[in-house]
Design a protein around this motif. Structure first.
Motif, PDB file in Angstrom:
ATOM      1  N   GLY A 199       0.808  -1.207   0.000  1.00 50.34           N
ATOM      2  CA  GLY A 199       0.000   0.000   0.000  1.00 50.34           C
ATOM      3  C   GLY A 199       0.844   1.262   0.000  1.00 50.34           C
ATOM      4  N   SER A 200       0.159   2.393   0.066  1.00 45.29           N
ATOM      5  CA  SER A 200       0.854   3.684   0.088  1.00 45.29           C
ATOM      6  C   SER A 200       0.163   4.604   1.080  1.00 45.29           C
ATOM      7  N   THR A 201       0.792   5.715   1.362  1.00 42.95           N
ATOM      8  CA  THR A 201       0.278   6.681   2.335  1.00 42.95           C
ATOM      9  C   THR A 201      -0.702   7.628   1.669  1.00 42.95           C
ATOM     10  N   GLN A 202      -1.851   7.833   2.297  1.00 41.88           N
ATOM     11  CA  GLN A 202      -2.827   8.755   1.731  1.00 41.88           C
ATOM     12  C   GLN A 202      -2.228  10.158   1.651  1.00 41.88           C
ATOM     13  N   GLY A 203      -2.433  10.793   0.511  1.00 42.71           N
ATOM     14  CA  GLY A 203      -1.886  12.128   0.288  1.00 42.71           C
ATOM     15  C   GLY A 203      -0.545  12.122  -0.412  1.00 42.71           C
ATOM     16  N   VAL A 204       0.051  10.945  -0.586  1.00 37.50           N
ATOM     17  CA  VAL A 204       1.368  10.841  -1.228  1.00 37.50           C
ATOM     18  C   VAL A 204       1.215  10.044  -2.521  1.00 37.50           C
ATOM     19  N   PRO A 205       1.280  10.692  -3.682  1.00 42.51           N
ATOM     20  CA  PRO A 205       1.146   9.972  -4.957  1.00 42.51           C
ATOM     21  C   PRO A 205       2.265   8.960  -5.160  1.00 42.51           C
ATOM     22  N   VAL A 206       1.971   7.929  -5.939  1.00 42.68           N
ATOM     23  CA  VAL A 206       2.959   6.916  -6.317  1.00 42.68           C
ATOM     24  C   VAL A 206       3.431   7.233  -7.732  1.00 42.68           C
ATOM     25  N   GLY A 207       4.719   7.474  -7.896  1.00 40.96           N
ATOM     26  CA  GLY A 207       5.251   7.840  -9.204  1.00 40.96           C
ATOM     27  C   GLY A 207       5.337   6.658 -10.150  1.00 40.96           C
ATOM     28  N   VAL A 208       5.465   6.953 -11.436  1.00 40.08           N
ATOM     29  CA  VAL A 208       5.537   5.882 -12.430  1.00 40.08           C
ATOM     30  C   VAL A 208       6.737   4.967 -12.202  1.00 40.08           C
ATOM     31  N   ASP A 209       7.813   5.504 -11.633  1.00 40.81           N
ATOM     32  CA  ASP A 209       9.008   4.699 -11.433  1.00 40.81           C
ATOM     33  C   ASP A 209       8.897   3.773 -10.219  1.00 40.81           C
ATOM     34  N   ALA A 210       7.824   3.904  -9.441  1.00 38.55           N
ATOM     35  CA  ALA A 210       7.649   3.086  -8.237  1.00 38.55           C
ATOM     36  C   ALA A 210       6.687   1.920  -8.467  1.00 38.55           C
ATOM     37  N   PHE A 211       6.316   1.684  -9.706  1.00 38.95           N
ATOM     38  CA  PHE A 211       5.337   0.643 -10.022  1.00 38.95           C
ATOM     39  C   PHE A 211       5.720  -0.706  -9.422  1.00 38.95           C
TER      40      PHE A 211
END
Length: 402
Positions: A199-211
């Protein structure tokens, strides 16, 4: 040279090693297994003796395993491949192999959220030409962002689950008022689905390089669609009940690492996308076959998709929306430039005007009793062979009468 020999015609070798959830006739306890040849390796029993984190393989879904992250995924995969290759692994593995035909497969993940995209330019163009003849086939936003909609996680089902024809409101162009009843234009959508592990932190986008830091693996996905319900309801807020009655996925989740050799360049993306959608992105050279009642009706090239799964994930989180373990996002219908590469009956029959011939029967949309099977393959197998994805099937049953 491996001590484990894959039976001729078996779907999976040591290059795939897809994970699933299964039970046996002597135990209804759901646990984690890996498909290898025509066998299922019971990881719940083998894990401790093999040096794996045992508890995550004794769970009724893959979610605990997926939440461990890329390092743990890679460690487990490398260890399994070594055990199947080195002679010393035989005594650890053999006692825990079960014939694939003797186990019952289940939904492999607990689906947290389900999002479906619309990432094929060929599919979107075909749909635009069907419904907006004489106008621009693509909407003005289409080449600037991956369009998608939020689906219903609770109606994602595993392969083999019967698909009940949905009832709903529909209104033909020549009718003054809508009616309620069974969908008359039941359709398929041949897609690839991606399963989020971390998962990821709400409010923090996941970049394309982090797929690859977040996505565990891929499944084949059929986003069943009631086109008549969809056509009446979708303005102004988009798909709803015409989509949410069933979405079928493979019982086996193919690890993302198994598709490394299938990575391929994306088609040219013009005009240039905004910065958050740009980076080291790629597509996958996967072909998805569509079979209806035993007849091959289409072979859909995923390599032709305009947007990559990394771009879909980046856009999905660009507003700060968080990811959760078990999130599932679909690619949207996979269609190519040729008529025999279209991934929906809407396109294959051009909205019912050009029926398909299945043996001695014609089809525009699905009839009760029809069975649809999706099969997928990609380059990367041994000796120039292929990597296979778990197939997904479903048979249409009649709509409820009350």
């Amino acid at each position: 040279m491996s001590w484990f020999e894959v039976a001729p015609g078996a779907p999976f070798g040591a290059e795939e090693l897809p994970y699933g959830i299964f039970t046996t006739p002597d135990s209804e306890v759901r646990r984690v297994g890996v498909a290898i040849g025509d066998q299922v390796l019971d990881l719940s029993e083998m894990a401790h003796s093999a040096g794996l984190e045992g508890e995550v393989f004794q769970q009724p879904t893959l979610n605990p395993l997926m939440s461990l992250g890329p390092e743990a995924w890679a460690e487990a995969r490398h260890l399994l491949q070594a055990l199947l290759t080195e002679e010393s692994g035989r005594e650890i593995v053999e006692p825990h192999l079960r014939p694939a035909g003797s186990v019952q497969l289940h939904l492999p993940i607990e689906v947290a959220d389900y999002v479906d995209f619309y990432a094929s330019e060929y599919h979107a163009t075909n749909v635009g030409r069907i419904f907006r003849p004489g106008g621009a086939p693509l909407t003005p936003n289409w080449k600037h962002l991956p369009i998608g909609y939020h689906g219903r996680a609770g109606t994602v089902v595993p392969t083999g689950t019967p698909v009940v024809r949905p009832n709903g409101q529909r209104k033909a162009p020549d009718q003054e008022e809508p009616t309620f009843g069974p969908s008359r234009r039941l359709d398929i959508e041949a897609e690839l689905g991606f399963v989020v592990g971390v998962g990821s932190t709400q409010g923090v986008p996941v970049g394309v390089d982090a797929f690859a830091e977040h996505v565990f693996g891929a499944v084949l996905l059929n986003d069943w669609s009631a086109r008549d319900l969809q056509a009446w309801e979708y303005v102004p807020l988009g798909p709803f009940l015409g989509k949410s009655f069933a979405t079928s996925i493979s019982a086996w989740v193919l690890p993302l690492a198994a598709l490394d050799a299938a990575r391929c360049p994306l088609p040219p993306q013009e005009p240039q996308l905004l910065d958050y959608l740009r980076g080291e992105v790629s597509g996958y050279a996967i072909e998805v076959e569509v079979w209806i009642n035993g007849y091959l009706v289409s072979t859909c090239p995923y390599a032709s998709m305009y947007y990559s799964p990394a771009q879909m994930l980046a856009h999905l989180t660009s507003n700060g929306a968080s990811l959760r373990t078990g999130d599932l996002f679909g690619s949207g219908t996979i269609s190519g430039p040729a008529a025999e590469q279209r991934g929906s009956l809407l396109e294959l029959t051009w909205n019912g005007s050009e029926p398909l011939l299945l043996g001695g029967e014609e089809r525009t949309f699905l009839a009760d009793g029809d069975e649809v099977v999706l099969r997928g393959r990609a380059p990367g197998g041994p000796n120039g062979g292929v990597i296979r994805l778990g197939e997904v099937s479903g048979r249409i049953t009649p709509a409820p009468t009350s």
